[in-house]
Design an enzyme around this catalytic site. Sequence first.
Site, PDB file in Angstrom:
ATOM      1  N   HIS A  62      12.001 -11.805   6.000  1.00 22.27           N
ATOM      2  CA  HIS A  62      11.410 -10.467   6.148  1.00 22.27           C
ATOM      3  C   HIS A  62      12.595  -9.502   6.283  1.00 22.27           C
ATOM      4  CE1 HIS A  62       8.709  -7.307   6.991  1.00 22.27           C
ATOM      5  NE2 HIS A  62       8.019  -7.808   8.003  1.00 22.27           N
ATOM      6  N   ARG A 110       4.207  -8.746  -0.065  1.00 21.02           N
ATOM      7  CA  ARG A 110       4.028  -9.660   1.084  1.00 21.02           C
ATOM      8  C   ARG A 110       3.127 -10.786   0.615  1.00 21.02           C
ATOM      9  NH1 ARG A 110       2.788  -8.511   7.322  1.00 21.02           N
ATOM     10  NH2 ARG A 110       4.980  -7.960   7.118  1.00 21.02           N
ATOM     11  N   ARG A 136       2.271  -2.467  10.219  1.00 18.88           N
ATOM     12  CA  ARG A 136       3.540  -1.762  10.259  1.00 18.88           C
ATOM     13  C   ARG A 136       4.242  -1.709   8.905  1.00 18.88           C
ATOM     14  NH1 ARG A 136       2.375  -3.508  15.237  1.00 18.88           N
ATOM     15  NH2 ARG A 136       1.435  -5.134  14.012  1.00 18.88           N
ATOM     16  N   THR A 137       4.402  -2.872   8.283  1.00 24.27           N
ATOM     17  CA  THR A 137       5.219  -2.933   7.069  1.00 24.27           C
ATOM     18  C   THR A 137       4.554  -2.158   5.935  1.00 24.27           C
ATOM     19  OG1 THR A 137       5.853  -5.135   7.813  1.00 24.27           O
ATOM     20  CG2 THR A 137       6.474  -4.538   5.573  1.00 24.27           C
ATOM     21  N   LYS A 160      -9.999 -13.741  -9.037  1.00 23.45           N
ATOM     22  CA  LYS A 160     -10.579 -14.326 -10.264  1.00 23.45           C
ATOM     23  C   LYS A 160      -9.639 -15.370 -10.856  1.00 23.45           C
ATOM     24  CE  LYS A 160     -11.695  -9.826 -11.567  1.00 23.45           C
ATOM     25  NZ  LYS A 160     -11.830  -8.850 -12.647  1.00 23.45           N
TER      26      LYS A 160
END
Length: 339
Positions: A161, A133, A83-84, A111
């Site tokens: 959030h 995120r 969704r986000t 890496k």
Amino acid sequence: MSPKKMQSGKMQTARDGAAPAGAPITALREKDLLTIETLTVSEIDLILKTAESMKEILNRPVPKVPALLDKTVVLLFYEPSTRTRASFEMAAKALSANVTTLQAQGSSAQKGESLKDAAKTIEAIGASAIVIRHGAAGAPDLVARNVKGSVINAGDGAHAHPTQALLDLLTIRERKGSVQGLKVAIVGDIAHSRVARSNIWGLTKMGAEVTLVAPKPFLPMGIETLPVQISHHLDEVLPEVDVLYLLRIQLERGAGSWLPSLEEYVRFYGITVPRMKKAKKDVMVMHPGPINRGVEIEAAVADGPYTVILDQVQNGVATRMAALFLLLGGEKSPEGGLL
Ligand code: CP
């Protein structure tokens, strides 16, 4: 702000210490959107009103405006998202920004590149904004301190959030007219939930009374500092609430081992059709998604008339457009001619 339940049972809310509503503003104070906790009521109001304007744009035959034509938005997703991520991407494109998405897998994080170096690199390439995120609480804050451009927190660990809480406020306002005075129960794995934390701040700042409903293992440490009431008995709380906000059990954060019995959890906290008979007729059932059918919500309730889960998802695009516009588009309001 001092906590919580006062002698009268009346709640002291975060709003008591926030900027008064009704003082109109046309810009956010900070370059970043990292938490709801630090936003004033007027800033939340501005974002919601801007999101309402964005919804009008999304309903046009051509749902696109040139507001951010000269901007580049980089989505940096170190944790899974449907969704986000999709809605930030759609939001940025609807505002005509260039969009690039990076995931941990396939990036130089594999890496050994540090988050700080990755952020500086992304900015050097030309990002105007980074939407991040990350599994670690505080990761967006670290990035924000190391780049000149705007940073939006798209979910960091169990911390925050903010755009989820904003889209939830928009959805409640649309359905109920106002958040002020509503009784909201947040039910489920609150301890692991960044959505719960952001919603606690958003809802109480906007004048709602919030009750957290969960078994003890699912309540966060330091709960006494939050402006909420607590209950372990969903069936007692259910008849009183205007909004029932459900959370899934966050197995990816180890929540499964915190519960002695999932079956027992479902029996006491799962939202089923028979249990919904105890609720108000106009109760809103909300969930940030993804839902776990048969655990926190029975399929028939998820697909039934009470739920606004897809409205929440839809409002995610307009809300994220508003956040990007306000952070990158400067002080002009939508009425200011930019759109
Ligand atoms: N609500 C939410 O954050 O969903 P995603 O994990 O799919 O983005």
